[in-house]
Design an enzyme around this catalytic site. Sequence first.
Site, PDB file in Angstrom:
ATOM      1  CB  SER A 124     -37.217 -35.822 -10.506  1.00  0.00           C
ATOM      2  OG  SER A 124     -38.425 -35.209 -10.908  1.00  0.00           O
ATOM      3  CD  GLU A 126     -43.093 -35.402 -11.992  1.00  0.00           C
ATOM      4  OE1 GLU A 126     -43.895 -36.353 -11.832  1.00  0.00           O
ATOM      5  OE2 GLU A 126     -43.435 -34.264 -12.328  1.00  0.00           O
ATOM      6  CE1 TYR A 148     -37.404 -38.202 -15.550  1.00  0.00           C
ATOM      7  CE2 TYR A 148     -38.731 -37.264 -13.801  1.00  0.00           C
ATOM      8  CZ  TYR A 148     -37.599 -37.241 -14.583  1.00  0.00           C
ATOM      9  OH  TYR A 148     -36.671 -36.250 -14.392  1.00  0.00           O
TER      10      TYR A 148
END
Length: 319
Positions: A124, A126, A148
């Site tokens: 990701s 992220e 996450y």
Amino acid sequence: MRALICGIRGQDGSFLAKFLLEKGYEVIGTSRDVVASSFENLKKLNIDNQVTKVSMAVSDFRSVIDVVKKFKPDEIYNLAGQTSVGLSFQQPVEAMESINKATLVLLEVIKFLELPIKLYSAGSGECFGDTKKNSANEKTLFKPASPYGVAKASAFWLVKNYRDSYGISACTGILFNHESYLRPERFVTQKIVKSAWKIRNGELDNLRLGNIKISRDWGWAPEYVKAMWLMLQQKNCDDYIIATGKTFTLEDFIKKTFEYFDLDYKKYLKYDEKYIRPSEILHSSADPAYAKEKLGWEAKIEFDKLIEKLCENCKKNSN
């Protein structure tokens, strides 16, 4: 070719299943409990009866090894695990177990069975945290800003370690935001589209959101699953950023969506502090040049077209 898709019920898993079936693959999809699971996304894509479904808990070694021994897949795509950044603040342990531990289990099973399986792991954007107006590439340091993101970053290093240490053919696709009509409404893009449509029809008074000044790179999910497949077709496995290379604010997304329904978003948008996270990534942008160079992949659906497709689908399925 036989592919095992962990997390086939989600957006990416469903689109990937459709893509692989069209390539002539035999597709096996896993869910923690097949009997109790709904496969609505597979039904929406009209492929539900073409997929073999099997119960498997990705973070349970015994469960995974039994399934892998039985089906002996050529490729495993791990798309399972927690998918919501916001939810990871509320359920951080589940985030780590469903992402990090599950990745480790899959790697260990492949190592233990000594089968020539290629593994795709869902990373990701992220992982990078706030890129601060810079575009992240494959050499950019990780600075995750959520449980996450931390879990995805840890899983990335597990994949790289097992690839380098044991020669396992495994890679991570570092995907930035990618959307479609298969997203549930808890994802902000779908919330915006569906709220605008309801406001247009007099079913809703306003749209309540947190910080709308955040910037993201949004792509079209059906295009991104092709990149996953391409990664496993390379002679040497590597990790790739998958993104459009263009960044827009959430306010841009809202404005374009409301314009599609002939609405002025400023009349309906309400700030709600309950949507503010403990830490927030203000700017996230990516440089997908490496994927274009090595995989020959690049996004075709741009921002305006993506919003148009989401709005068209919402309108079509509401009539």
